[in-house]
Design an enzyme around this catalytic site. Structure first.
Site, short mmCIF file in Angstrom:
data_model
loop_
_atom_site.label_atom_id
_atom_site.label_comp_id
_atom_site.label_asym_id
_atom_site.label_seq_id
_atom_site.Cartn_x
_atom_site.Cartn_y
_atom_site.Cartn_z
N CYS A 55 0.84 -1.21 0.00
CA CYS A 55 0.00 0.00 0.00
C CYS A 55 0.87 1.26 0.00
O CYS A 55 0.56 2.24 -0.68
CB CYS A 55 -0.92 0.02 1.22
SG CYS A 55 -2.01 -1.39 1.30
N ARG A 138 -7.87 -4.60 -3.13
CA ARG A 138 -7.44 -3.41 -3.90
C ARG A 138 -8.44 -3.20 -5.03
O ARG A 138 -8.27 -3.74 -6.13
CB ARG A 138 -6.03 -3.61 -4.45
CG ARG A 138 -5.00 -3.78 -3.37
CD ARG A 138 -3.59 -3.95 -3.88
NE ARG A 138 -2.78 -4.55 -2.83
CZ ARG A 138 -2.27 -3.87 -1.80
NH1 ARG A 138 -2.44 -2.57 -1.71
NH2 ARG A 138 -1.57 -4.50 -0.86
C1 BEZ Z 1 0.62 -4.63 1.85
O1 BEZ Z 1 1.82 -4.83 1.90
O2 BEZ Z 1 0.14 -3.56 1.50
C2 BEZ Z 1 -0.29 -5.75 2.24
C3 BEZ Z 1 0.05 -7.04 1.90
C4 BEZ Z 1 -0.78 -8.07 2.27
C5 BEZ Z 1 -1.94 -7.83 2.99
C6 BEZ Z 1 -2.29 -6.52 3.30
C7 BEZ Z 1 -1.47 -5.48 2.92
#
Ligand code: BEZ
Length: 238
Positions: A55, A138
């Site tokens: 993110c 997402r």
């Molecule tokens: C992230 O790195 O943004 C992420 C990865 C897996 C689950 C939730 C967030």
């Protein structure tokens, strides 16, 4: 979120639907969505959680590209199931501490919605329990200036989005609207565009015989030139 708004507890909006309306708190003050953005294109996108690496890379990239989207009359609006103070702390950390792929001192100036109740995420089908029942996937909703959903894309938690593709989507949708054409696979501004399929035998025959105005691979598949400058002038006004 304001309980008088029209969102349903759980739903899956579709392309062509009116974007579900809501009022919410964001990092840029309150929003009345999508009314506040009438007249602009909007990308409403969700991310799973603040202070997570994928993110963070996405927000830095999107914030860096924001001027290009603004030029195309497109506003960005983020959402996650975190609270306002978490959003503020995360965005401050990004600006003050994170340097990534040449991007640093990145200020996220587009609104980031707090949705701890998950009401908005549920109304937009952003909670997909097979992936997570506590984090939004997402999701990307492209909404036109009349508040109609024009494109929906969902990515899983582990997959960071391609923001050049989202810009291509904005340019392609605006080009299709303005020039009444469609865009073929992998289209980029400057590539040939698709002329609507002939609706009568007469038009089909005419197209196959008139080799100048367009190129027909067959009667139902005709393309014509549309230069990059014309496309970008229509999208950005420049
Ligand atoms: C992230 O790195 O943004 C992420 C990865 C897996 C689950 C939730 C967030």
């Amino acid at each position: 979120m304001d309980p008088t708004t029209s969102v349903q507890p759980t739903s899956m909006p579709r392309i062509g639907d009116k974007a579900p309306a809501f009022k919410a708190v964001t990092t840029q003050g309150e929003t009345n969505f999508p009314e506040q953005f009438a007249g602009s294109w909007v990308i409403l996108f969700s991310h799973p959680a603040d202070f997570t690496p994928v993110c963070t890379s996405e927000f830095m990239t999107f914030a860096t590209l924001e001027p290009k989207f603004t030029e195309a009359n497109c506003k960005l609006v983020g959402l996650s199931i975190d609270g306002l103070y978490s959003h503020i702390a995360w965005l401050r950390t990004i600006k003050e501490k994170i340097e990534y792929k040449g991007m640093k001192n990145v200020e996220v100036t587009f609104p980031l919605i707090e949705d701890i109740t998950m009401e908005i995420a549920k109304a937009y089908g952003m909670i997909q329990p097979g992936e997570s029942s506590t984090k939004a996937v997402r999701a990307v909703f492209v909404i036109d200036p009349k508040g109609i959903i024009r494109t929906i894309i969902y990515y899983p938690l582990s997959l960071g989005r391609n923001f050049d593709e989202l810009y291509r989507v904005i340019v392609a949708l605006q080009t299709a609207d303005q020039f009444k054409i469609a865009t073929p696979a992998d289209w980029r501004p400057g590539d040939d565009v698709i002329v609507p399929t002939a609706g009568s035998c007469g038009v089909a025959k005419e197209r196959m015989e008139n080799k100048e105005a367009m190129h027909c691979y067959d009667w139902f598949f005709c393309t014509k030139k549309l230069d990059k400058e014309t496309v970008m002038k229509a999208v950005t006004g420049k």
